[in-house]
Design a protein around this motif. Structure first.
Motif, short mmCIF file in Angstrom:
data_model
loop_
_atom_site.label_atom_id
_atom_site.label_comp_id
_atom_site.label_asym_id
_atom_site.label_seq_id
_atom_site.Cartn_x
_atom_site.Cartn_y
_atom_site.Cartn_z
N ALA A 16 0.83 -1.21 0.00
CA ALA A 16 0.00 0.00 0.00
C ALA A 16 0.86 1.26 0.00
O ALA A 16 0.60 2.20 -0.75
N VAL A 17 1.90 1.27 0.82
CA VAL A 17 2.80 2.43 0.85
C VAL A 17 3.51 2.60 -0.49
O VAL A 17 3.64 3.71 -1.00
N LEU A 19 2.45 1.61 -3.50
CA LEU A 19 1.52 2.07 -4.51
C LEU A 19 1.16 3.55 -4.31
O LEU A 19 1.08 4.30 -5.29
N LEU A 20 0.98 3.96 -3.07
CA LEU A 20 0.67 5.36 -2.82
C LEU A 20 1.83 6.27 -3.20
O LEU A 20 1.62 7.35 -3.75
N THR A 21 3.04 5.84 -2.93
CA THR A 21 4.21 6.63 -3.28
C THR A 21 4.34 6.76 -4.80
O THR A 21 4.58 7.86 -5.32
N PHE A 23 1.96 6.42 -7.02
CA PHE A 23 0.84 7.22 -7.52
C PHE A 23 1.08 8.70 -7.28
O PHE A 23 0.86 9.53 -8.17
N PHE A 24 1.56 9.05 -6.09
CA PHE A 24 1.79 10.46 -5.78
C PHE A 24 2.86 11.06 -6.67
O PHE A 24 2.71 12.17 -7.19
N TRP A 27 1.48 11.38 -10.25
CA TRP A 27 0.47 12.44 -10.32
C TRP A 27 1.13 13.81 -10.28
O TRP A 27 0.76 14.72 -11.03
#
Length: 41
Positions: A16-17, A19-21, A23-24, A27
């Motif tokens: 999760a960390v 994927l969030l990194t 994605f951020f 983006w």
């Protein structure tokens, strides 16, 4: 069984960390001015 659950929980947290990194960062690069991205490389 407890060891397996803790292993799976840590795997989910790390994914999760990660994927969030990713994605951020993607983006932020997509919404930023391309000239600014080239200047920093």
């Amino acid at each position: 069984m407890v060891q397996l659950m803790s292993l799976l929980l840590s795997l989910v947290i790390v994914l999760a960390v990660n994927l969030l990194t990713a994605f951020f960062q993607s983006w932020r690069a997509a919404t930023e001015n391309p000239v600014n991205n080239i200047k920093t490389e």
